[in-house]
Design a protein around this motif. Structure first.
Motif, PDB file in Angstrom:
ATOM      1  N   ASN A 135       0.851  -1.201   0.000  1.00  0.00           N
ATOM      2  CA  ASN A 135       0.000   0.000   0.000  1.00  0.00           C
ATOM      3  C   ASN A 135       0.884   1.248   0.000  1.00  0.00           C
ATOM      4  O   ASN A 135       2.109   1.150   0.109  1.00  0.00           O
ATOM      5  CB  ASN A 135      -0.944   0.023   1.222  1.00  0.00           C
ATOM      6  N   SER A 137       1.104   3.440   2.335  1.00  0.00           N
ATOM      7  CA  SER A 137       1.737   3.625   3.655  1.00  0.00           C
ATOM      8  C   SER A 137       3.097   2.954   3.685  1.00  0.00           C
ATOM      9  O   SER A 137       4.086   3.517   4.168  1.00  0.00           O
ATOM     10  CB  SER A 137       0.861   3.026   4.768  1.00  0.00           C
ATOM     11  N   TYR A 162      -1.158  13.173   5.269  1.00  0.00           N
ATOM     12  CA  TYR A 162      -1.923  12.049   5.803  1.00  0.00           C
ATOM     13  C   TYR A 162      -1.486  11.739   7.235  1.00  0.00           C
ATOM     14  O   TYR A 162      -0.284  11.656   7.524  1.00  0.00           O
ATOM     15  CB  TYR A 162      -1.714  10.834   4.885  1.00  0.00           C
ATOM     16  N   ASN A 217      -5.759  14.076   0.434  1.00  0.00           N
ATOM     17  CA  ASN A 217      -6.928  13.198   0.567  1.00  0.00           C
ATOM     18  C   ASN A 217      -8.142  13.929   1.146  1.00  0.00           C
ATOM     19  O   ASN A 217      -9.282  13.540   0.902  1.00  0.00           O
ATOM     20  CB  ASN A 217      -6.587  11.999   1.459  1.00  0.00           C
ATOM     21  N   ASP A 242       3.725  11.868  -1.840  1.00  0.00           N
ATOM     22  CA  ASP A 242       2.623  10.996  -1.450  1.00  0.00           C
ATOM     23  C   ASP A 242       1.580  11.055  -2.560  1.00  0.00           C
ATOM     24  O   ASP A 242       0.778  11.981  -2.637  1.00  0.00           O
ATOM     25  CB  ASP A 242       2.042  11.471  -0.108  1.00  0.00           C
ATOM     26  N   HIS A 245      -3.480   9.081  -3.814  1.00  0.00           N
ATOM     27  CA  HIS A 245      -4.732   9.319  -4.549  1.00  0.00           C
ATOM     28  C   HIS A 245      -4.521   9.718  -6.005  1.00  0.00           C
ATOM     29  O   HIS A 245      -5.500   9.916  -6.723  1.00  0.00           O
ATOM     30  CB  HIS A 245      -5.524  10.447  -3.878  1.00  0.00           C
ATOM     31  N   SER A 265      -0.862   3.974  -3.641  1.00  0.00           N
ATOM     32  CA  SER A 265      -1.656   2.754  -3.511  1.00  0.00           C
ATOM     33  C   SER A 265      -2.168   2.407  -4.897  1.00  0.00           C
ATOM     34  O   SER A 265      -2.436   3.298  -5.706  1.00  0.00           O
ATOM     35  CB  SER A 265      -2.873   2.994  -2.611  1.00  0.00           C
ATOM     36  N   HIS A 267      -4.781   0.128  -4.948  1.00  0.00           N
ATOM     37  CA  HIS A 267      -6.167  -0.290  -4.669  1.00  0.00           C
ATOM     38  C   HIS A 267      -7.117   0.910  -4.570  1.00  0.00           C
ATOM     39  O   HIS A 267      -8.251   0.761  -4.163  1.00  0.00           O
ATOM     40  CB  HIS A 267      -6.247  -1.142  -3.398  1.00  0.00           C
ATOM     41  N   LYS A 268      -6.623   2.082  -4.905  1.00  0.00           N
ATOM     42  CA  LYS A 268      -7.526   3.235  -4.980  1.00  0.00           C
ATOM     43  C   LYS A 268      -7.916   3.437  -6.439  1.00  0.00           C
ATOM     44  O   LYS A 268      -8.862   2.839  -6.927  1.00  0.00           O
ATOM     45  CB  LYS A 268      -6.857   4.477  -4.400  1.00  0.00           C
TER      46      LYS A 268
HETATM   47  C1  LIG Z   1      -2.789  11.049   1.158  1.00  0.00           C
HETATM   48  C2  LIG Z   1      -2.719   9.620   1.596  1.00  0.00           C
HETATM   49  N1  LIG Z   1      -1.532   9.086   1.861  1.00  0.00           N
HETATM   50  C3  LIG Z   1      -1.405   7.807   2.264  1.00  0.00           C
HETATM   51  C4  LIG Z   1      -2.505   7.004   2.404  1.00  0.00           C
HETATM   52  C5  LIG Z   1      -2.320   5.589   2.865  1.00  0.00           C
HETATM   53  O1  LIG Z   1      -2.807   4.709   1.892  1.00  0.00           O
HETATM   54  P1  LIG Z   1      -2.940   3.178   2.240  1.00  0.00           P
HETATM   55  O2  LIG Z   1      -3.935   3.073   3.338  1.00  0.00           O
HETATM   56  O3  LIG Z   1      -3.388   2.554   0.980  1.00  0.00           O
HETATM   57  O4  LIG Z   1      -1.619   2.720   2.684  1.00  0.00           O
HETATM   58  C6  LIG Z   1      -3.761   7.516   2.149  1.00  0.00           C
HETATM   59  C7  LIG Z   1      -4.965   6.686   2.311  1.00  0.00           C
HETATM   60  O5  LIG Z   1      -6.079   7.088   2.130  1.00  0.00           O
HETATM   61  C8  LIG Z   1      -3.877   8.858   1.726  1.00  0.00           C
HETATM   62  O6  LIG Z   1      -5.059   9.396   1.462  1.00  0.00           O
END
Ligand SMILES: Cc1ncc(COP(=O)(O)O)c(C=O)c1O
Length: 437
Positions: A135, A137, A162, A217, A242, A245, A265, A267-268
């Motif tokens: 992911n 993160s 985030y 986000n 980052d 999105h 990610s 999976h978004k």
């Molecule tokens: C700006 C941003 N960074 C990082 C993440 C983390 O993504 P993930 O939960 O897929 O690791 C998100 C998740 O919504 C996000 O919106």
């Protein structure tokens, strides 16, 4: 060769199944998704024309198995995958289960290389600069933990980054004595020079790295990453981008950003299986970045060192290939245009009421499919609860110290009727208020 046969070949399903030793039996759903391809390819219109073509998007929607008793306006959190992506993942998982130590490690893991090449090619970088993670993160933390910092060294980000990524640096503050600095940026931010200047003014001789969102986000705000990276490079400060999105949401290439580290990610907005992410590290930065889990010294300059995470399923990452095929069939520019069209469809109607404001810019280039709407006189959490309980419309309440509102993120399968119902439900609240309870 017919369009359908050509597409089946492009997707590689029969070959893949045959070489894996399993008969190829596409399910009804997968077959339906495959049938989409000729329709998608042959549309003669520009992205703006396609964005308005409900027949086209009606076909696209057939690829998803979402529950139409509910309206999902939180596709930003995590997206459903098209049925044939799900099918591919399940097929890979079943195959791997036959003799995992052999099927997974000998057959499936090497196939990851094909996916790596395709993803790199799509976003204009080298396959040797692309790692698969679980992911955004994980990708971000590889960068955030992987750069050596001394006590007193500063890292710079915004107040809108985030929370997990802010917590990552906060933990380094507690553990190693580094210093996290956060700047405020306007909401919405429509002045590229101002955003770059705000970052630049906060750089000090101790600044070692910047963390910046490509798309925030909370609001869907797009930041001028290319310009931030260019400015920071003049100060010898690398930027961790980052892009959780951003990738496969709006139309850009990693090549054009010219950045050192990009995390996202899958999976978004790529609609890949849940538990898939990607890390881009510029080739000359790979050696200097520590992986999260230790790798052999011989792997120091190999992008695959970031994938040394112990035993994990190969199926998720392999099915990224199907998600990419779907993305390519939709075409990035058409997907971008449709998401903007859907956003404008609901936002412009709600904005006719003077009590409605957006925490998101509608100007081209500053946002795409996500927007944050504030309704004066109605608590955001109450509105979110009402929409879900009464109308089965799922939205995201955003309560930030600088603003609040509902985050609305439709997707390519969202129908205009669903957006009409959302708009009417909010209009009813504007007119009559929220009923108690
Ligand atoms: C700006 C941003 N960074 C990082 C993440 C983390 O993504 P993930 O939960 O897929 O690791 C998100 C998740 O919504 C996000 O919106």
């Amino acid at each position: 060769m017919t369009d359908r046969r050509r597409f089946l070949r492009a997707v590689g399903l029969p070959a893949l199944a045959a070489s894996a030793g399993v008969p190829f039996q596409p399910s009804l759903l997968a077959a339906r998704a495959l049938d989409l391809a000729p329709t998608l390819r042959s549309h003669p219109g520009s992205p703006a024309d396609v964005a308005r073509d409900e027949d086209f998007w009606g076909e696209v929607a057939q690829a998803f198995t979402v529950d139409r008793t509910l309206v999902n306006l939180n596709n930003g959190g995590v997206s459903p995958a098209p049925s044939f992506v799900q099918e591919a993942m399940k097929r890979h998982l079943d195959f791997s289960n036959e003799l995992p130590a052999y099927t997974m490690w000998q057959i499936q893991e090497p196939r990851r290389e094909g996916v790596r090449r395709r993803m790199a090619r799509e976003w204009g970088v080298d396959a040797e600069e692309i790692a698969f993670t679980r992911n955004a993160s994980e990708s971000l933390q590889i960068c955030q933990f992987g750069i050596d910092l001394e006590p007193g060294d500063e890292v710079l980000t915004t107040t809108q980054d985030y929370p997990r990524m802010i917590n990552t640096f906060r933990q380094r503050e507690r553990r190693e004595g580094i210093v996290l600095r956060q700047i405020r940026i306007p909401t919405p931010a429509e002045d590229v020079d101002e955003v770059v200047r705000l970052f630049e003014e906060a750089i000090t001789p101790r600044t070692r790295v910047i963390l910046a969102c490509h798309m925030i986000n909370l609001t869907g705000q797009i930041l001028p990453i290319r310009e931030i990276v260019a400015m920071a490079r003049r100060h010898n400060v690398p930027v961790i981008v980052d892009g959780a999105h951003a990738l496969a949401h709006f139309d850009f290439t990693l090549a054009e950003l010219d950045c050192d580290y990009y995390s996202t990610s899958l999976h978004k907005w790529l609609f890949a299986p849940i538990g898939t992410g990607l890390l881009y590290v510029r080739r000359d930065k790979i050696e200097g970045l520590w992986p999260l889990m230790a790798a052999a010294e011989t792997q120091d300059a190999d992008i695959r060192k970031f994938e040394e995470v112990g035993t994990h399923p190969a199926a998720n990452t392999l099915a990224v290939a199907e998600a990419l095929t779907f993305h390519q069939a939709l075409q990035a520019a058409r997907k971008d245009a449709r998401l903007v069209y859907l956003r404008n469809y609901w936002a412009e109607r709600l904005l006719q009421n003077p009590r409605v404001t957006l925490n998101t810019s509608l100007r081209p280039g500053f946002a795409c499919g996500i927007a944050n709407v504030h309704v004066e006189g109605v608590a955001t959490n109450d509105l979110q609860g009402h929409l879900w309980r009464t109308h089965k419309i799922y939205t995201t309440p955003i309560n930030h110290e600088e603003f609040n509102g509902l985050r609305i993120s439709p997707s390519v399968y969202t129908t205009l009727e669903e957006l009409d119902r959302f708009v009417e439900a909010v209009e009813e609240v504007l007119e009559k208020g929220l009923s108690p309870g």
